[in-house]
Write a protein that holds these residues in place. Structure first.
Motif, PDB file in Angstrom:
ATOM      1  N   ASN A 281       0.849  -1.187   0.000  1.00  0.00           N
ATOM      2  CA  ASN A 281       0.000   0.000   0.000  1.00  0.00           C
ATOM      3  C   ASN A 281       0.882   1.234   0.000  1.00  0.00           C
ATOM      4  N   GLY A 282       0.532   2.202  -0.794  1.00  0.00           N
ATOM      5  CA  GLY A 282       1.294   3.439  -0.868  1.00  0.00           C
ATOM      6  C   GLY A 282       0.498   4.482  -1.630  1.00  0.00           C
ATOM      7  N   PHE A 283       1.166   5.564  -2.001  1.00  0.00           N
ATOM      8  CA  PHE A 283       0.514   6.669  -2.708  1.00  0.00           C
ATOM      9  C   PHE A 283       1.245   6.870  -4.022  1.00  0.00           C
ATOM     10  N   ASP A 284       0.555   6.605  -5.126  1.00  0.00           N
ATOM     11  CA  ASP A 284       1.195   6.718  -6.436  1.00  0.00           C
ATOM     12  C   ASP A 284       0.452   7.672  -7.360  1.00  0.00           C
ATOM     13  N   GLY A 285      -0.397   8.520  -6.786  1.00  0.00           N
ATOM     14  CA  GLY A 285      -1.137   9.477  -7.591  1.00  0.00           C
ATOM     15  C   GLY A 285      -2.290   8.883  -8.370  1.00  0.00           C
ATOM     16  N   GLY A 286      -2.643   7.634  -8.065  1.00  0.00           N
ATOM     17  CA  GLY A 286      -3.766   7.005  -8.743  1.00  0.00           C
ATOM     18  C   GLY A 286      -3.384   6.161  -9.952  1.00  0.00           C
ATOM     19  N   TRP A 287      -2.072   6.006 -10.214  1.00  0.00           N
ATOM     20  CA  TRP A 287      -1.627   5.276 -11.392  1.00  0.00           C
ATOM     21  C   TRP A 287      -2.049   3.799 -11.333  1.00  0.00           C
TER      22      TRP A 287
END
Length: 404
Positions: A281-287
């Motif tokens: 889980n992380g933050f990839d800008g929605g990619w």
């Protein structure tokens, strides 16, 4: 926001009487949802109570309450699922309930969720009532209750607890109670990672208040001693101190837990990110989410699900833009924007995104305002039909194979 701050908040007893229709309607919708779940589960020879209290994330919260932090599961692919990913306030409350009653940790989580869901409904009403009036407040609560994922509000999860803390913190900001807002934001930051959204709302509102004070002072505004509190002009040293104190308190919960995890793991300030990486889980800008949606169009009928996901995301964006056009108060827009961005742009657990959006209740305010302007009979019919559909969907959803 300035005008909203000047509106006097009702007394506690008066506020409860004012919110009573919303709370009664909310309780009725949740009772319908639980009834549908129990009937559906019984037909499938499953325990509805187990689904609510001892499955998926609820088990992880119970393990934290029972064993403390340090428990982890190593998967065959090398991933490490650590209970450090789960913030501590709900497990603390579960442990408290178990310590003062004969209830188990799981029972405590269910009880906390039920009480918190009512507190959240009241907080949502308070915010919507303060901004748009009582009728809109009732509609906002009922819309939150009838969401397709509304059954999560009755699970031993942290969504209800977090939404209650967030809603009342936002209400405190709107009414100029900065220390209360900061304290509740602190608690929200101990509940879920998205507690940062509440912190951002408190800080944005406080900075905007300081900016208004500066403009008012530059325009030779009246002396603070002759100015009512919350009027948007300098309110004296005591008011400034409270505002600053609220800003200081707000991030302590989230920052404190993240730093503690870093110290506990020996990985420093980025330790919590490494824990989340173990869950992929992380933050990839929605990619990753965009690729997940695109993959749906490689077959049929999966393409229909892809269309549904696109419509859902577009609806969320439209509701947020409508809130901006309707000039929702700044703290609501900041809070909703951060919650929505974190939910949609996370790189994993795509099936849980509707649940992650559950705390973003200000998205419902444009719909609540439209319902409030409609005839009572029509609004009741719409909400009643959605409540039945939501109850059936929630029962079907929890009896499925995957986590909500």
């Amino acid at each position: 926001m300035t005008d909203l701050e000047t509106r006097a908040a009702p007394t506690r007893a008066g506020a409860l009487r004012r919110a009573a229709p919303a709370l009664a309607g909310y309780a009725a919708v949740r009772a319908l949802g639980l009834l549908a779940l129990f009937l559906w589960s019984a037909a499938r020879d499953k325990s509805a109570y187990t689904l609510l209290t001892a499955r998926w994330d609820a088990l992880w919260y119970v393990r934290v309450a029972e064993l403390g932090y340090g428990y982890e599961v190593r998967l065959a692919n090398g991933d490490v699922h650590s209970n450090l990913a789960f913030f501590p306030l709900l497990p603390w409350l579960e442990r408290l309930v178990a310590a003062v009653s004969p209830l188990s940790y799981a029972d405590g989580g269910f009880l906390v969720s039920l009480v918190s869901s009512l507190a959240a409904a009241w907080g949502i009403f308070a915010v919507a009532d303060h901004v748009y009036g009582r009728r809109a407040g009732v509609c906002a609560v009922l819309l939150w209750a009838v969401l397709p994922v509304g059954i999560v509000q009755s699970m031993a999860y942290s969504e209800s607890l977090f939404t209650a803390l967030a809603a009342w913190s936002l209400y405190a900001v709107l009414t100029g109670r900065w220390v209360t807002a900061g304290t509740l934001a602190l608690c929200a930051g101990l509940t879920r990672p998205v507690g940062l959204a509440v912190v951002a709302a408190v800080w944005a509102a406080a900075i905007a208040s300081f900016a208004r004070d500066g403009r008012a002072a530059g325009a030779d505004s009246p002396d603070a001693r002759d100015t009512p509190p919350g009027s948007g002009v300098p309110a004296g040293r005591r008011a400034v101190t409270r505002r600053v104190l609220g800003m200081v308190l707000a991030p302590l919960g989230a920052v404190g837990y993240v730093l503690w995890v870093g110290h506990h793991t020996g990985e420093g300030p980025l330790g919590y990110l490494h824990v989340q990486a173990g869950w992929r889980n992380g933050f990839d800008g929605g990619w990753a989410f965009a690729r997940f949606v695109a993959d749906k169009f490689t077959s049929f009928p999966a393409a229909l699900a892809g269309v549904g996901l696109i419509v859902g995301v577009a609806s969320v964006v439209w509701l947020y833009v409508t809130g901006v056009r309707q000039r929702q108060p700044l703290p609501l827009l900041v809070y909703t924007g951060v919650v929505t961005a974190l939910a949609l742009c996370a790189s994993s657990y795509f099936g849980s995104k509707p649940r992650l959006l559950l705390p973003a209740f200000p998205l419902l305010l444009p719909l609540a305002l439209a319902l409030a302007r409609a005839r009572t009979r029509r609004s009741a019919a719409v909400l009643g039909a959605i409540a039945v559909a939501s109850a059936v969907y929630g029962a079907f959803w929890l009896n499925g194979s995957g986590p909500p």
